[in-house]
Design an enzyme around this catalytic site. Structure first.
Site, PDB file in Angstrom:
ATOM      1  N   LEU A 137       0.858  -1.191   0.000  1.00  0.00           N
ATOM      2  CA  LEU A 137       0.000   0.000   0.000  1.00  0.00           C
ATOM      3  C   LEU A 137       0.888   1.231   0.000  1.00  0.00           C
ATOM      4  CD1 LEU A 137      -2.765   1.428   0.311  1.00  0.00           C
ATOM      5  CD2 LEU A 137      -2.541   1.103   2.784  1.00  0.00           C
ATOM      6  N   ILE A 166       4.522  -1.077   3.255  1.00  0.00           N
ATOM      7  CA  ILE A 166       4.246   0.317   2.914  1.00  0.00           C
ATOM      8  C   ILE A 166       5.163   0.734   1.775  1.00  0.00           C
ATOM      9  CG2 ILE A 166       4.146   2.686   3.723  1.00  0.00           C
ATOM     10  CD1 ILE A 166       2.096   0.840   5.035  1.00  0.00           C
ATOM     11  N   LYS A 167       4.569   1.232   0.688  1.00  0.00           N
ATOM     12  CA  LYS A 167       5.352   1.666  -0.462  1.00  0.00           C
ATOM     13  C   LYS A 167       5.780   3.126  -0.281  1.00  0.00           C
ATOM     14  CE  LYS A 167       4.381   0.272  -4.672  1.00  0.00           C
ATOM     15  NZ  LYS A 167       3.653   0.015  -5.945  1.00  0.00           N
ATOM     16  N   ILE A 168       7.076   3.334  -0.413  1.00  0.00           N
ATOM     17  CA  ILE A 168       7.659   4.670  -0.292  1.00  0.00           C
ATOM     18  C   ILE A 168       8.502   4.926  -1.535  1.00  0.00           C
ATOM     19  CG2 ILE A 168       9.234   6.144   1.019  1.00  0.00           C
ATOM     20  CD1 ILE A 168       8.491   4.570   3.517  1.00  0.00           C
TER      21      ILE A 168
END
Length: 372
Positions: free
Chosen positions: A108, A139-141
């Site tokens: 996400l 978590i997509k960064i």
């Protein structure tokens, strides 16, 4: 009969789906992909959610509830997307357990409007992690200059991270450093590093799209002969950088503490040029300890007629370097290519997020009690 997807999985490639929607969840499609297509993970992004929410029928009940509560558009987007991701995490929980937490992961992304703001990225990443509340969440960064310190800080809190929008090997090396620093800090902070997962999403097809466009503009025979070579060469150089980085003493210390390696993930593997084989970025990038996240069309194409030629990446760095030397010799400024496609990547996701907010705002307005 051969099963190309089973062969790909056996070759050490984790097959992830680059798509997510309420329809996939509710219909059982996502679960069937695990059983029938060897899919062991899911990635999402703002463009994927924009497309999913354009079909409001599958979200009607939740949209009515949100409108009735007077939820803001921002809160509605957060609730809908985190619900979808939470449900997907639950579907993949068995894979997560059976693979010793290597796969079964669902990604996400943080709000793309925060891509150039370290503090906002960190705050949102930690909030999303708590909201979804599933161990197999990532978590997509984005790997922007401002995203790099955010990656380290989020990992240091024990949060799994999918680093996205990586285009150049130089930036990839910085991503690996950010990962190692984050894992070292996580260990120092008392976190069980064996539970922290990470992948580095190295984008593929967009490199060919931009380079091929420039080669066409140059137009010489030497330039035109190089079309379709840049993306694969770039990814193969990235794999060599990965092998170098995770073969040193710094990583050995973390590995000894139970840490899992940050695997390279080939993203944007749908072929955009119809002149190229539709399985090009799967066949030519098959290598151990990699992830290939595919749109469903690419997944189906490989299931139907995909071919493997063993490990297509290890030991290819010298030949890949020759491709880049040839590109430079005909006038391709690869540094400018990477700058342009990174900027475009961030802008594309920002635009998709803005359109998602607008579409959802219209849906909420139509369903609000005042409109009844």
């Amino acid at each position: 009969m051969t099963n190309p997807l089973a062969d790909l999985s056996a070759a050490g490639v984790s097959i992830w789906l680059d798509d997510l929607s309420r329809q996939r969840i509710m219909s059982g499609n996502l679960a069937s992909l695990i059983d029938e297509k060897h899919v062991v993970g899911v990635t999402s992004n703002p463009s994927i959610f924009q497309a999913a929410l354009a079909d409001a029928d599958h979200y009607a009940e939740q949209l009515d509830d949100l409108a009735g509560r007077g939820a803001s558009v921002e809160d509605a987007v957060r609730e809908i997307t985190t619900d979808d991701v939470r449900h997907a995490c639950d579907i993949f929980r068995g894979v997560y357990s059976s693979t010793d937490q290597k796969d079964g992961l669902v990604s996400l992304e943080v709000d793309p409007r925060s891509a150039h703001d370290t503090e906002k990225t960190v705050v949102e990443a930690l909030d999303l992690w708590k909201t979804v509340d599933r161990p197999n969440l990532m978590i997509k960064i984005p790997a922007t200059p401002e995203g790099l310190p955010a990656i380290t800080r989020v990992l240091a809190e024990g949060v799994s991270v999918n680093v996205t929008l990586i285009f150049s090997v130089e930036r990839y090396r910085a991503v690996i450093d950010a990962f190692l620093a984050g894992m070292e800090q996580a260990r120092a902070n008392g976190h069980d590093v064996s539970t922290i997962a990470s992948v580095a999403s190295f984008f593929v097809s967009r490199v060919d799209s931009e380079v091929d466009k420039r080669l066409d503009e140059i137009g010489t025979d030497a330039a035109l002969a190089l079309r379709g070579t840049a993306a694969i060469a770039n990814a193969r150089l990235a794999y060599q950088a990965w092998q170098d980085a995770f073969g040193n003493e710094r990583w050995a210390t973390l590995k000894g503490a139970g840490a899992k390696v940050q695997r390279p993930l080939w993203a944007s593997t749908g072929v955009k040029n119809k002149a190229y084989p539709d399985t090009l970025y799967v066949t030519e990038l098959a290598a151990p300890d990699t992830v290939n996240t595919m749109p469903e069309a690419t997944l189906d194409a490989f299931a139907d007629h995909g071919e493997l030629h063993g490990d297509a990446v290890s030991g290819t760095a010298d030949a890949a370097g020759e491709v880049f030397a040839a590109l430079a010799s005909v006038g391709i400024d690869v540094s400018d290519v990477f700058r342009v496609i990174e900027d475009e990547g961030v802008e594309k996701f920002e635009k998709a997020w803005t359109e998602l907010l607008e579409t959802l705002g219209e849906q909420l307005t139509r369903r609000s009690p005042e409109q009844s």
